[in-house]
Design a protein around this motif. Structure first.
Motif, short mmCIF file in Angstrom:
data_model
loop_
_atom_site.label_atom_id
_atom_site.label_comp_id
_atom_site.label_asym_id
_atom_site.label_seq_id
_atom_site.Cartn_x
_atom_site.Cartn_y
_atom_site.Cartn_z
N ILE A 359 7.40 2.65 8.49
CA ILE A 359 5.59 3.01 9.20
C ILE A 359 5.19 2.53 8.69
O ILE A 359 4.26 2.89 7.35
CB ILE A 359 5.39 3.86 9.34
CG1 ILE A 359 6.20 4.64 10.85
CG2 ILE A 359 3.68 4.21 10.03
CD1 ILE A 359 6.23 6.02 10.76
N THR A 360 4.14 1.36 8.94
CA THR A 360 2.87 0.60 7.56
C THR A 360 1.52 1.00 7.77
O THR A 360 0.98 1.31 7.90
CB THR A 360 2.70 -1.29 7.44
OG1 THR A 360 2.93 -1.25 8.75
CG2 THR A 360 4.73 -0.96 7.42
N ASN A 379 7.02 5.52 3.33
CA ASN A 379 7.32 4.59 4.30
C ASN A 379 6.64 3.31 4.28
O ASN A 379 6.88 2.59 4.97
CB ASN A 379 6.33 5.05 5.60
CG ASN A 379 7.01 5.74 6.62
OD1 ASN A 379 7.28 4.82 7.51
ND2 ASN A 379 6.69 7.44 6.40
N GLY A 380 6.14 2.89 2.55
CA GLY A 380 5.31 2.02 2.19
C GLY A 380 4.19 2.17 3.31
O GLY A 380 3.72 0.53 4.07
N LEU A 381 3.25 2.40 3.79
CA LEU A 381 2.47 3.03 4.77
C LEU A 381 1.41 2.38 3.29
O LEU A 381 1.02 2.69 2.64
CB LEU A 381 1.46 4.00 4.44
CG LEU A 381 0.98 4.67 5.62
CD1 LEU A 381 0.94 4.34 7.30
CD2 LEU A 381 0.55 6.39 5.61
N GLN A 382 0.59 1.42 4.51
CA GLN A 382 -0.86 0.46 3.50
C GLN A 382 -2.29 0.89 4.38
O GLN A 382 -3.04 1.08 3.82
CB GLN A 382 -0.54 -0.99 4.02
CG GLN A 382 0.81 -1.75 3.40
CD GLN A 382 1.25 -2.98 4.17
OE1 GLN A 382 -0.02 -3.89 4.55
NE2 GLN A 382 2.14 -3.74 3.67
N THR A 383 -2.41 1.29 5.88
CA THR A 383 -3.72 1.59 6.56
C THR A 383 -3.18 3.02 7.62
O THR A 383 -2.25 3.03 7.63
CB THR A 383 -3.69 0.81 6.85
OG1 THR A 383 -3.07 0.17 8.18
CG2 THR A 383 -4.15 -0.72 6.69
N ILE A 384 -4.66 3.18 7.04
CA ILE A 384 -4.66 4.71 7.97
C ILE A 384 -5.69 4.18 9.32
O ILE A 384 -6.71 3.87 9.03
CB ILE A 384 -4.73 5.94 7.73
CG1 ILE A 384 -3.72 6.27 6.77
CG2 ILE A 384 -5.38 7.38 8.70
CD1 ILE A 384 -3.49 7.78 5.20
N GLU A 385 -5.95 4.77 10.31
CA GLU A 385 -6.70 3.85 11.45
C GLU A 385 -7.82 5.28 11.51
O GLU A 385 -7.15 6.68 11.77
CB GLU A 385 -6.49 4.34 12.90
CG GLU A 385 -7.68 4.61 14.13
CD GLU A 385 -6.43 3.79 15.02
OE1 GLU A 385 -6.41 4.39 15.58
OE2 GLU A 385 -6.49 2.78 15.47
N PRO A 386 -9.04 5.61 10.90
CA PRO A 386 -10.19 6.60 10.66
C PRO A 386 -9.69 7.56 12.27
O PRO A 386 -9.77 9.08 11.82
CB PRO A 386 -11.21 5.66 10.86
CG PRO A 386 -11.00 4.28 10.23
CD PRO A 386 -9.64 4.51 11.46
N LEU A 387 -9.64 6.92 13.25
CA LEU A 387 -9.27 7.69 14.31
C LEU A 387 -8.67 8.89 14.54
O LEU A 387 -8.18 9.66 14.98
CB LEU A 387 -9.41 7.31 16.14
CG LEU A 387 -9.34 7.86 17.28
CD1 LEU A 387 -10.43 8.60 17.32
CD2 LEU A 387 -9.13 6.82 18.16
N ALA A 388 -6.90 7.90 13.62
CA ALA A 388 -5.68 8.91 14.06
C ALA A 388 -5.83 10.14 13.24
O ALA A 388 -5.47 11.28 13.19
CB ALA A 388 -4.83 8.35 12.88
#
Length: 683
Positions: A359-360, A379-388
């Motif tokens: 999940i990126t 996960n190699g996560l790159q971004t997190i949506e502010p609304l999330a």
């Protein structure tokens, strides 16, 4: 009785029962009568002829008797064996017993029907056995017992019942309906649930003295409703002890459904009182195998697997102890957050584990607001949506370690820093993450991760020490303001140009969205003595136009505007001319609906003429073109003069006319304060 007499009676019986191989009938002085091992297939008074009326014990075991009826023990309608106290019919082939079969034995105290082939106990089968104390029905194939068999005011002296080794599938409250019962043996059946077809309710005036042996059945799934159906307001743990049921040696499943009774039991004083019948070993799940159900040490092990809406290849479990529903999707190759999760019970939250996937990006989902714990590590996560993050009022812990995050949305501040794990992420120092310094500093001094660093110009800095001066953020602020003002200037320019080219439409838009109405020249709007906002003049003989006015126009404008529609609102029995003039004079606006037949309609022509007389100020008359074909008439006098510089609206013209029709119409109507409009004012 002489020996000769006995021989004579035996010979007599042999003549009647020619199928018997021999006679072993005996009546002793103690009034005991036996007919054992004689291959009898039925029983009647002829067979029992040598049994005296004073017989106390009757035994006909080890025969082939298949059924019993009322005639089995009666001579015509007379009862012969009034003093009979014990009947043994064990080890026969009895499969049916009729009503009132035993009604002749009011003094019977023991009835043994074990080792037969009974499947059903019908209503009235044991009526009149008021002194019966012991009833043995073991080793049959009984599947159904009529609710009246052990009903109230029946078998009032019954104290021992043996129903073991039958085929019963549900447990009725038989042992508790009759207060006299002391032992009720129902072992080795197929009971898997409790029922209450008898309609019995718990009324414990005195403690139940009954011992109910329910071992070796098929009780697997516990449900609190089993006991609550007898005592809706009761405490299931207390009631379980009170009923004196031995539920051992059943394949109990220790899952989430037992949590309530277990937690209640462990918080009561019963926990410290030894009680073997409630030592119920768990059969499943494997991790609780042979653990005593009511004494399970870890209540968070009492879980249920949930399959409905559980993401593919994931494990979903309901855990009542912490009121959570765990969803474990760890290492399942997911490329995005699951679209749906199982529905939550009341007051539950999610614990979502999607670690070690691919999940990126973390995006908002419908279930986001119900997440309590979110594990996204590896996960190699790159971004997190502010609304999330913003829409997560229940989020308490978030594991983001071992990802590829360079920045975080400032909505992360809603979670306390010590309840996150952000280690092993390549954070980059920039102006958008300066807030992180204050967020980290608010945590306790020894919190793990306070020494996290970010990279700026290929150098490492503690995030808590990054400042505007270090990153020269004022330069970027100036650039941002310049861009913002530039965009604002472009927007204002577009609005001014559009307003210049379309002034009327601009005013309509202002009124529609802001309640701003830039006009104050209609004197009639300020007159207090007007009864109606709108008078509608139309060809009421045309059914299509009539339906459009009544079903659509009125539906759109009422109840915001008070309308007068002649065909609907003219008082019956009055002069139409007078009423029309009066209504026109007391209306702020007059809608003239122009159609093919309008000019030929006498009353329409009359209403139009009166409206022109009243229209001393521009705007009182609103013209609506219903049919496009009327344009030929409108381009000729007198209509051409009437409509000079007047706006004509159309609900069925080109796309632009249709789109703006209702907004323009409401703009032309009197200004009223509408409940759905926060403000409304004149310019």
């Amino acid at each position: 009785m002489t020996i000769c007499g006995k021989i004579c009676r035996c010979i007599s019986l042999l003549i009647v029962q020619t199928h018997m191989s021999c006679c072993m009938l005996a009546c002793y002085s103690d009034q005991q009568h036996t007919i054992n091992n004689q291959s009898l297939t039925y029983l009647n008074v002829t067979v029992l002829d040598n049994c005296s009326a004073g017989t106390h014990t009757l035994s006909a075991k080890d025969n082939d008797i298949e059924s019993l009826t009322e005639a089995s023990f009666r001579i015509s309608d007379l009862c012969k064996f009034y003093y009979l106290g014990l009947i043994s019919l064990t080890n026969n082939n009895i499969n049916t017993i009729g009503k009132k079969t035993f009604s002749c034995f009011p003094r019977l105290t023991k009835l043994d029907l074990s080792y037969n082939k009974l499947t059903t106990l019908v209503e009235g089968v044991f009526d009149n056995l008021i002194f019966l104390e012991v009833l043995d029905l073991s080793y049959n194939s009984i599947r159904h017992i009529d609710t009246s068999v052990f009903g109230r005011d029946r078998l009032t002296y019954l104290n021992h019942v043996y129903l073991q080794n039958n085929d019963l599938h549900e447990m009725e409250p038989w042992p508790y309906v009759l207060n006299s019962i002391r032992f009720f043996d129902i072992r080795n059946n197929s009971i898997s649930r409790f029922s209450n077809n008898m309609g019995w309710t718990y009324d414990l005036r005195e403690p139940f003295l009954t011992i109910v042996d329910m071992r070796y059945n098929n009780l697997t799934d516990w449900r609190d409703e089993y006991l609550l159906q007898y005592h809706p307001q009761g405490d299931v743990s207390v009631d379980l002890i009170t009923y004196n049921m031995d539920l051992r040696d059943n394949p109990w499943k220790c899952d989430c459904y037992v949590h309530n009774i277990v937690s209640r039991f462990q918080s009561s004083f019963f926990l410290h009182i030894p009680n073997d019948p409630i030592n119920l070993p768990c059969e499943t799940p494997y991790q609780l195998h042979n653990e005593l159900m009511l004494y399970v040490p870890r209540l968070n092990d009492l879980v249920c697997n949930v399959t409905m809406d559980c993401p593919e290849h994931c494990i979903c479990q309901q855990q009542p102890e912490n009121q959570i529903l765990t969803v474990d999707c760890s290492g399942q190759g997911l490329k995005s957050m699951p679209q749906t999760l199982p529905p939550l019970p009341t007051n539950y939250t999610y614990v979502l584990n999607v670690s070690f996937n691919s999940i990126t990006e973390v995006t908002w989902r419908k279930y986001t607001e119900k997440i309590q714990t979110l594990d996204l590590q590896g996960n190699g996560l790159q971004t997190i949506e502010p609304l999330a993050i913003r829409e997560t009022p229940n989020l308490k812990f978030m594991d983001l370690k071992n990802n590829n995050l360079k920045s975080l949305p400032n909505t992360m501040q809603k979670i306390v820093f010590e309840m996150t794990n952000l280690s092993n992420n390549p954070f980059v120092c920039d102006c958008d993450m300066i807030w992180m310094g204050g967020w980290i500093k608010r945590s306790p001094v020894f919190t793990f991760g306070r020494d996290m660093k970010c990279t700026f110009n290929e150098e490492q800095y503690l995030i808590t020490e990054v400042s505007n001066d270090l990153l020269n953020c004022s330069k970027y602020l100036a650039i941002g303001l310049a861009i913002g003002f530039g965009i604002l200037l472009v927007v204002v320019t577009i609005v001014v140009v559009w307003a210049k080219r379309c002034p009327y439409e601009t005013k309509v838009v202002l009124f529609k969205y802001f309640g701003f109405h830039p006009r104050d020249k209609y004197i009639v709007d300020r007159e207090a003595e007007t009864d109606y906002d709108v008078y509608v003049s139309f060809d009421d003989e045309n059914i299509h136009i009539r339906q459009w006015v009544l079903m659509k126009l009125a539906a759109k404008l009422e109840p915001t505007y008070k309308m007068f529609i002649p065909i609907r609102d003219l008082p019956v029995g009055t002069d139409r001319g007078d009423e029309t003039i009066k209504s026109l004079e007391r209306s702020k606006r007059i809608i003239i609906l122009l159609s093919d037949g309008y000019e030929q309609h006498g009353w329409c022509a009359f209403e139009c003429q009166r409206a022109e007389i009243l229209d001393f100020s521009e705007g009182r008359i609103i013209y609506i073109k219903y049919h496009d074909s009327v344009m030929e008439i409108l381009n000729q006098d007198p209509w051409k003069t009437r409509l000079n510089d007047r706006k004509v609206f159309s609900p069925s013209g080109n796309k632009s006319d249709r789109r703006w029709f209702w907004d323009k119409l409401k703009y032309e109507l009197p200004v009223v304060l509408q409940k759905d409009r926060k403000y409304c004012f004149y310019a």
